[in-house]
Design a protein around this motif. Sequence first.
Motif, PDB file in Angstrom:
ATOM      1  N   PRO A 252       0.834  -1.210   0.000  1.00  0.00           N
ATOM      2  CA  PRO A 252       0.000   0.000   0.000  1.00  0.00           C
ATOM      3  C   PRO A 252       0.869   1.261   0.000  1.00  0.00           C
ATOM      4  O   PRO A 252       1.858   1.356   0.721  1.00  0.00           O
ATOM      5  N   VAL A 253       0.501   2.183  -0.843  1.00  0.00           N
ATOM      6  CA  VAL A 253       1.212   3.459  -0.928  1.00  0.00           C
ATOM      7  C   VAL A 253       0.261   4.572  -0.519  1.00  0.00           C
ATOM      8  O   VAL A 253      -0.876   4.644  -1.000  1.00  0.00           O
ATOM      9  N   CYS A 254       0.697   5.403   0.391  1.00  0.00           N
ATOM     10  CA  CYS A 254      -0.102   6.569   0.778  1.00  0.00           C
ATOM     11  C   CYS A 254       0.056   7.626  -0.307  1.00  0.00           C
ATOM     12  O   CYS A 254       1.090   8.295  -0.402  1.00  0.00           O
ATOM     13  N   VAL A 255      -0.969   7.752  -1.143  1.00  0.00           N
ATOM     14  CA  VAL A 255      -0.928   8.715  -2.245  1.00  0.00           C
ATOM     15  C   VAL A 255      -1.418  10.079  -1.725  1.00  0.00           C
ATOM     16  O   VAL A 255      -2.575  10.211  -1.312  1.00  0.00           O
ATOM     17  N   ILE A 256      -0.558  11.063  -1.786  1.00  0.00           N
ATOM     18  CA  ILE A 256      -0.865  12.407  -1.262  1.00  0.00           C
ATOM     19  C   ILE A 256      -1.665  13.179  -2.295  1.00  0.00           C
ATOM     20  O   ILE A 256      -1.260  13.253  -3.462  1.00  0.00           O
ATOM     21  N   PRO A 257      -2.812  13.735  -1.938  1.00  0.00           N
ATOM     22  CA  PRO A 257      -3.571  14.568  -2.878  1.00  0.00           C
ATOM     23  C   PRO A 257      -2.711  15.686  -3.442  1.00  0.00           C
ATOM     24  O   PRO A 257      -1.914  16.306  -2.728  1.00  0.00           O
ATOM     25  N   LYS A 258      -2.861  15.924  -4.732  1.00  0.00           N
ATOM     26  CA  LYS A 258      -2.024  16.910  -5.419  1.00  0.00           C
ATOM     27  C   LYS A 258      -2.100  18.286  -4.761  1.00  0.00           C
ATOM     28  O   LYS A 258      -1.120  19.016  -4.686  1.00  0.00           O
ATOM     29  N   GLU A 259      -3.317  18.645  -4.292  1.00  0.00           N
ATOM     30  CA  GLU A 259      -3.479  19.990  -3.725  1.00  0.00           C
ATOM     31  C   GLU A 259      -2.673  20.169  -2.446  1.00  0.00           C
ATOM     32  O   GLU A 259      -2.365  21.301  -2.049  1.00  0.00           O
ATOM     33  N   LEU A 260      -2.296  19.042  -1.792  1.00  0.00           N
ATOM     34  CA  LEU A 260      -1.488  19.147  -0.592  1.00  0.00           C
ATOM     35  C   LEU A 260      -0.002  19.270  -0.890  1.00  0.00           C
ATOM     36  O   LEU A 260       0.796  19.584  -0.008  1.00  0.00           O
ATOM     37  N   LEU A 261       0.360  18.994  -2.130  1.00  0.00           N
ATOM     38  CA  LEU A 261       1.763  19.032  -2.519  1.00  0.00           C
ATOM     39  C   LEU A 261       2.129  20.309  -3.261  1.00  0.00           C
ATOM     40  O   LEU A 261       3.292  20.543  -3.576  1.00  0.00           O
ATOM     41  N   GLU A 262       1.132  21.144  -3.540  1.00  0.00           N
ATOM     42  CA  GLU A 262       1.395  22.378  -4.300  1.00  0.00           C
ATOM     43  C   GLU A 262       1.795  23.506  -3.365  1.00  0.00           C
ATOM     44  O   GLU A 262       1.440  23.531  -2.195  1.00  0.00           O
TER      45      GLU A 262
END
Length: 262
Positions: A252-262
């Motif tokens: 399982p990979v914790c995929v970070i929402p794009k809006e949290l990485l901007e």
Amino acid sequence: MKTTKVISYIVNWLNDYLKNSGAKGLVVGVSGGIDSAVVSTLAAKTGSPVLLLEMSIHQAEDQVTRAREHIKFLTDQFGNVAGKTINLTSSFEALKSDLHADESHEKNNLSLANTRSRLRMTALYYYAGINNYLVCGTGNKIEDFGIGFFTKYGDGGVDISPIADLLKSQVFEIAKELKISESIQKAKPTDGLWTDDRSDEDQIGASYPELEWAMKAHEDHKASDFSGRQREVFDIYERLNKLAQHKIEPIPVCVIPKELLE
């Protein structure tokens, strides 16, 4: 099953994978059991360089004998095959000492059994690394995708899996066609990770033919039609399949929402 065609298909698949990977050959751990005997023979038939490793850790003598006889069987027939014996017992004992391993509890012993498998994986990848080889897995369909009867990052740590789409009964068919020794074909299946002589069936609570039936019933979504021994075997399969999902499914990979990485 069209056994001879399946054999040719797997050998061609191995050759194609090797060619596309850029690797020079294959390394296979040989245990004296049916799965590793079949995989090592299929690997030998590729014509590519193959290294077979027999890796003892407090191994029963009959297992060691079968493994070494099988390696000789292949090295005598195939010029592309080499064999090597490595005794990892002292490495295992040293690690146990460093870990202050407590062998008084069954849970600890299970962890140590898995440690044996992981030591072997380390040896396989050492020789794969120095030779630019691929580690060839020996798991069958029941073990790899049914009940997860393998060690995570042990015998489950491989580069390719040539028989993982075959049931155990089909592996036996191929073994017969490949003229694998009778001693291996008749030996009770065991993972060889314990100090006693427990078999796979002893550990699982069901035989491979029973598990193959349960796997098909599971795939057909049949859950309420059974009683007696069938009910018992089906419940064993369902329980182990559920417990093994962390092995069967990708990490399982914790995929970070794009809006949290901007």
